[in-house]
Motif scaffolding. Sequence first.
Motif, PDB file in Angstrom:
ATOM      1  N   LEU A  72     -11.751  -6.656 -10.553  1.00  0.00           N
ATOM      2  CA  LEU A  72     -13.143  -6.944 -10.874  1.00  0.00           C
ATOM      3  C   LEU A  72     -13.394  -6.882 -12.383  1.00  0.00           C
ATOM      4  O   LEU A  72     -14.255  -7.600 -12.901  1.00  0.00           O
ATOM      5  CB  LEU A  72     -14.069  -5.946 -10.163  1.00  0.00           C
ATOM      6  CG  LEU A  72     -14.065  -6.006  -8.630  1.00  0.00           C
ATOM      7  CD1 LEU A  72     -15.009  -4.949  -8.059  1.00  0.00           C
ATOM      8  CD2 LEU A  72     -14.453  -7.385  -8.112  1.00  0.00           C
ATOM      9  N   GLU A  73     -12.643  -6.020 -13.072  1.00  0.00           N
ATOM     10  CA  GLU A  73     -12.812  -5.899 -14.511  1.00  0.00           C
ATOM     11  C   GLU A  73     -12.419  -7.177 -15.249  1.00  0.00           C
ATOM     12  O   GLU A  73     -12.952  -7.448 -16.340  1.00  0.00           O
ATOM     13  CB  GLU A  73     -11.978  -4.721 -15.037  1.00  0.00           C
ATOM     14  CG  GLU A  73     -12.571  -3.363 -14.670  1.00  0.00           C
ATOM     15  CD  GLU A  73     -11.658  -2.214 -15.060  1.00  0.00           C
ATOM     16  OE1 GLU A  73     -10.588  -2.478 -15.657  1.00  0.00           O
ATOM     17  OE2 GLU A  73     -11.999  -1.055 -14.759  1.00  0.00           O
ATOM     18  N   GLU A  79     -15.868 -12.881  -4.747  1.00  0.00           N
ATOM     19  CA  GLU A  79     -16.226 -13.509  -3.474  1.00  0.00           C
ATOM     20  C   GLU A  79     -15.949 -12.603  -2.277  1.00  0.00           C
ATOM     21  O   GLU A  79     -16.435 -12.853  -1.165  1.00  0.00           O
ATOM     22  CB  GLU A  79     -15.476 -14.837  -3.312  1.00  0.00           C
ATOM     23  CG  GLU A  79     -13.966 -14.726  -3.351  1.00  0.00           C
ATOM     24  CD  GLU A  79     -13.396 -14.857  -4.754  1.00  0.00           C
ATOM     25  OE1 GLU A  79     -12.225 -15.221  -4.873  1.00  0.00           O
ATOM     26  OE2 GLU A  79     -14.136 -14.581  -5.718  1.00  0.00           O
ATOM     27  N   PHE A  80     -15.141 -11.568  -2.487  1.00  0.00           N
ATOM     28  CA  PHE A  80     -14.837 -10.648  -1.389  1.00  0.00           C
ATOM     29  C   PHE A  80     -15.625  -9.340  -1.479  1.00  0.00           C
ATOM     30  O   PHE A  80     -15.348  -8.407  -0.742  1.00  0.00           O
ATOM     31  CB  PHE A  80     -13.334 -10.345  -1.369  1.00  0.00           C
ATOM     32  CG  PHE A  80     -12.522 -11.467  -0.799  1.00  0.00           C
ATOM     33  CD1 PHE A  80     -12.233 -11.516   0.565  1.00  0.00           C
ATOM     34  CD2 PHE A  80     -12.065 -12.492  -1.599  1.00  0.00           C
ATOM     35  CE1 PHE A  80     -11.494 -12.555   1.099  1.00  0.00           C
ATOM     36  CE2 PHE A  80     -11.331 -13.534  -1.079  1.00  0.00           C
ATOM     37  CZ  PHE A  80     -11.043 -13.576   0.284  1.00  0.00           C
ATOM     38  N   VAL A  81     -16.598  -9.293  -2.429  1.00  0.00           N
ATOM     39  CA  VAL A  81     -17.456  -8.126  -2.531  1.00  0.00           C
ATOM     40  C   VAL A  81     -18.705  -8.364  -1.685  1.00  0.00           C
ATOM     41  O   VAL A  81     -19.468  -9.295  -1.945  1.00  0.00           O
ATOM     42  CB  VAL A  81     -17.872  -7.851  -3.994  1.00  0.00           C
ATOM     43  CG1 VAL A  81     -18.860  -6.691  -4.064  1.00  0.00           C
ATOM     44  CG2 VAL A  81     -16.649  -7.553  -4.837  1.00  0.00           C
ATOM     45  N   VAL A 110     -19.117   0.722 -10.746  1.00  0.00           N
ATOM     46  CA  VAL A 110     -19.544   0.398 -12.114  1.00  0.00           C
ATOM     47  C   VAL A 110     -19.508  -1.109 -12.324  1.00  0.00           C
ATOM     48  O   VAL A 110     -20.451  -1.699 -12.883  1.00  0.00           O
ATOM     49  CB  VAL A 110     -18.652   1.113 -13.154  1.00  0.00           C
ATOM     50  CG1 VAL A 110     -18.906   0.549 -14.546  1.00  0.00           C
ATOM     51  CG2 VAL A 110     -18.919   2.608 -13.141  1.00  0.00           C
ATOM     52  N   SER A 111     -18.443  -1.775 -11.874  1.00  0.00           N
ATOM     53  CA  SER A 111     -18.338  -3.226 -12.030  1.00  0.00           C
ATOM     54  C   SER A 111     -19.401  -3.949 -11.220  1.00  0.00           C
ATOM     55  O   SER A 111     -20.003  -4.926 -11.685  1.00  0.00           O
ATOM     56  CB  SER A 111     -16.941  -3.701 -11.586  1.00  0.00           C
ATOM     57  OG  SER A 111     -15.941  -3.189 -12.439  1.00  0.00           O
ATOM     58  N   ILE A 112     -19.666  -3.464 -10.005  1.00  0.00           N
ATOM     59  CA  ILE A 112     -20.671  -4.116  -9.147  1.00  0.00           C
ATOM     60  C   ILE A 112     -22.066  -3.984  -9.753  1.00  0.00           C
ATOM     61  O   ILE A 112     -22.821  -4.955  -9.840  1.00  0.00           O
ATOM     62  CB  ILE A 112     -20.629  -3.506  -7.733  1.00  0.00           C
ATOM     63  CG1 ILE A 112     -19.315  -3.874  -7.038  1.00  0.00           C
ATOM     64  CG2 ILE A 112     -21.816  -3.990  -6.895  1.00  0.00           C
ATOM     65  CD1 ILE A 112     -19.113  -3.197  -5.688  1.00  0.00           C
ATOM     66  N   VAL A 113     -22.406  -2.768 -10.188  1.00  0.00           N
ATOM     67  CA  VAL A 113     -23.745  -2.532 -10.743  1.00  0.00           C
ATOM     68  C   VAL A 113     -23.916  -3.270 -12.063  1.00  0.00           C
ATOM     69  O   VAL A 113     -24.996  -3.792 -12.370  1.00  0.00           O
ATOM     70  CB  VAL A 113     -23.984  -1.017 -10.938  1.00  0.00           C
ATOM     71  CG1 VAL A 113     -25.304  -0.776 -11.655  1.00  0.00           C
ATOM     72  CG2 VAL A 113     -23.988  -0.309  -9.580  1.00  0.00           C
ATOM     73  N   THR A 127     -25.933 -10.423  -4.413  1.00  0.00           N
ATOM     74  CA  THR A 127     -26.333  -9.027  -4.352  1.00  0.00           C
ATOM     75  C   THR A 127     -25.466  -8.188  -5.277  1.00  0.00           C
ATOM     76  O   THR A 127     -24.362  -7.784  -4.908  1.00  0.00           O
ATOM     77  CB  THR A 127     -26.226  -8.496  -2.902  1.00  0.00           C
ATOM     78  OG1 THR A 127     -26.975  -9.336  -2.060  1.00  0.00           O
ATOM     79  CG2 THR A 127     -26.745  -7.063  -2.822  1.00  0.00           C
ATOM     80  N   PHE A 128     -25.962  -7.975  -6.469  1.00  0.00           N
ATOM     81  CA  PHE A 128     -25.286  -7.113  -7.430  1.00  0.00           C
ATOM     82  C   PHE A 128     -26.332  -6.235  -8.101  1.00  0.00           C
ATOM     83  O   PHE A 128     -27.518  -6.348  -7.840  1.00  0.00           O
ATOM     84  CB  PHE A 128     -24.521  -7.948  -8.466  1.00  0.00           C
ATOM     85  CG  PHE A 128     -23.378  -8.726  -7.853  1.00  0.00           C
ATOM     86  CD1 PHE A 128     -22.155  -8.099  -7.647  1.00  0.00           C
ATOM     87  CD2 PHE A 128     -23.526 -10.046  -7.473  1.00  0.00           C
ATOM     88  CE1 PHE A 128     -21.100  -8.794  -7.079  1.00  0.00           C
ATOM     89  CE2 PHE A 128     -22.489 -10.741  -6.908  1.00  0.00           C
ATOM     90  CZ  PHE A 128     -21.270 -10.120  -6.700  1.00  0.00           C
ATOM     91  N   GLY A 129     -25.858  -5.381  -8.979  1.00  0.00           N
ATOM     92  CA  GLY A 129     -26.785  -4.471  -9.632  1.00  0.00           C
ATOM     93  C   GLY A 129     -27.134  -3.303  -8.734  1.00  0.00           C
ATOM     94  O   GLY A 129     -26.521  -3.060  -7.690  1.00  0.00           O
TER      95      GLY A 129
END
Length: 698
Positions: A72-73, A79-81, A110-113, A127-129
């Motif tokens: 993710l970094e 696409e799989f999150v 951390v990467s998702i948010v 849907t992130f953050g």
Amino acid sequence: MENNISELVERLGSDEDAVRKMAVFKLQSSIGDPSFADIFIAEGGLIRLRYLTLHASGNTLAYSLTSFARLLEVDKGWEFVDQEVVERIVELIVMHPLVNILRGAMSILVSIVSHPNTGGRLSQNGTFGFRALKPAIAIYPQFLEMLVSRLSSADHALCANALQLINSLMRDSITNESEADWPKFIQRLQDLGVIRAVYTLMQSSALQDHAHPLIEFQSLTKVLLRKWRDIALDLEKPEHRRALKGIHLASNSERTVEQGPENGNDARRSKRHHPEKWRRLGFESESPTMQFQIVGFLGMMDLADYIRNHQDEFQKLLLEQSTKPAQQRCPIARASLSVTQILYEHFEVDKSEMEDAKSYLILESRANLDKVFKPLLLHWTRLHVAGLHSFFRLWKVTGAEVEDYEKIVELIRILVESVVGGAPRTKDVQDVEDELAEFEYPRLRELQMELLELTHEDVWGQHLRQVREELHHEALQFVKEQRIRCLLQGAWFPDDSISKSDMVALGDCTWKFVQLSHNRRFLHFGQFDSVREKCPELDALPEKLDLSAVSSVVSNVSATSDDSSSSTVKSVSHHVSTTKITIHGYAQPVSSIEYSEQSDGHTRSTSKATHREAVLLSLRPQSPSLASEWLDGLLMLLNQQPITAETNKLINLVSDYGLKIRLLNVRFDDGVFAGESPGVPSREGLDDDYYYDVFGGA
């Protein structure tokens, strides 16, 4: 390479855990390469990695989480999150105790948010953050509590990861949440103890291990303060209206009205029509919202926090102020807003994040860390209360009135710069509060004068140095005249013609009175059996010493003097002084004396023969002050520099006071007038019947 990746992907799907563990262990060191990641995804590896993330355990799970986080970094694999992955990660953080698993899980979150802030492709549902975590947090409500608790972990890497995740949640909430939601989230974190935990990390010896997330948290704290400051007080908003109403209710207005001396007969007046509803609290008018224009809702929060946590003190202070004339009342609310502004400026909250980013470069050098981190910033509310208490104390100590308000504000600004700005990184906030409370007013005034002098030094430069030189010369001449006048007045000295042992044995001694002549050319002296109440006249002194014959004056007077010693000879009549002043000169044969006319019109004797230096007169002053007066008086009379500490201290004191008086009466634009020079005031209607009072003015 592709064959190796294909084989690695195949092993990820093996039925044997040992094979899967070794495969994902190798994967975590290679997946950070974007080209490797592309082939890995093309070979179907991401599906198997996601499966391991959701279902594996032990080290296999730890290696899978680390691999997923590194993927993710490099902005791949999004696409799989989905919500299932997020819920699994949140569950691990809440339920799992192993550190190596928690590190990878937090890195993924951390990467998702942070994903909306770092760019990249969004998934289909976008849907992130912080909002991506809310459904999972609803299932595991202890998530935030567990996250904050990790800040005290002995594992520094885990601690840094936890703080990094908290930073990401805070930044996303401030940026993307509604004005009603983000303050609630920040308050929730503070209630869980995040401030205390981060403050402890900033003061720890392991600062370097957490440096980057700590400096980001410090930067976010400034963002929060700036955001609150930028929110204008708006009474149309229910929370703003409630905050202002709460301040009024906490003031206990009914009691104040009943006990106030100005309203004794109006106690039954309707509470709705109090003529000074807001002015009595320290606002400048009955429209308090106007005073929040500079500090915004941040000022309201600080004032409300003080009143809420110190309500009894607030009410007592209002009652005390109500008994005083209007001009002498301390404006409590206005003082609170000023302290908020002082702290805001001191911590440079308006400094842009680009400026704060420079701090990261300093961190890389592993030096000057103490200059970068400001742990006291995190205790904003406590500093505000301490500053406000100092304001109240200085107002009382100085007997200030409303017209002196800005002067007290300036003193508080200097106090904050000195105590808060001068505090090292490891100094506890309680010690800072104590120092603010104990800082004496005279010391504060000294600091103010020093700063004033430094400010003018920067502005005036060479001109100020020239003024200093002139004032030092004037002070030297002033002190010279003062010391010579001591000689003109005369003084008693014990006779040094008998030995010290004899003086002790006798318990008394004969005395010598020495006095300078009015023309300042001779020292007259004579011996007496005792010290007389009335000093003898100059004519009654039988001996004299021509100062033109003096070659040197030497003494064993110490470089430091005791100012507390008395110069009164009577009080030390039985004390044997070890201080001695010896006047040397030349004894000249009568046959070889010639006379020459000097530039001052007087004649002075010289000798062609070889001069023989001898002791002309010895004095034993009975106190350091008397020794300083006579030693430096004689030296200065002979146009030599003074040497005692007491005289030099007096010269510096006179010079410094002269400089301060000039600084207090000068403006930066005194040298340049815009337009015409100011005219001389007219003396029409005045006469010459006036005099000057040295202490009171003209």
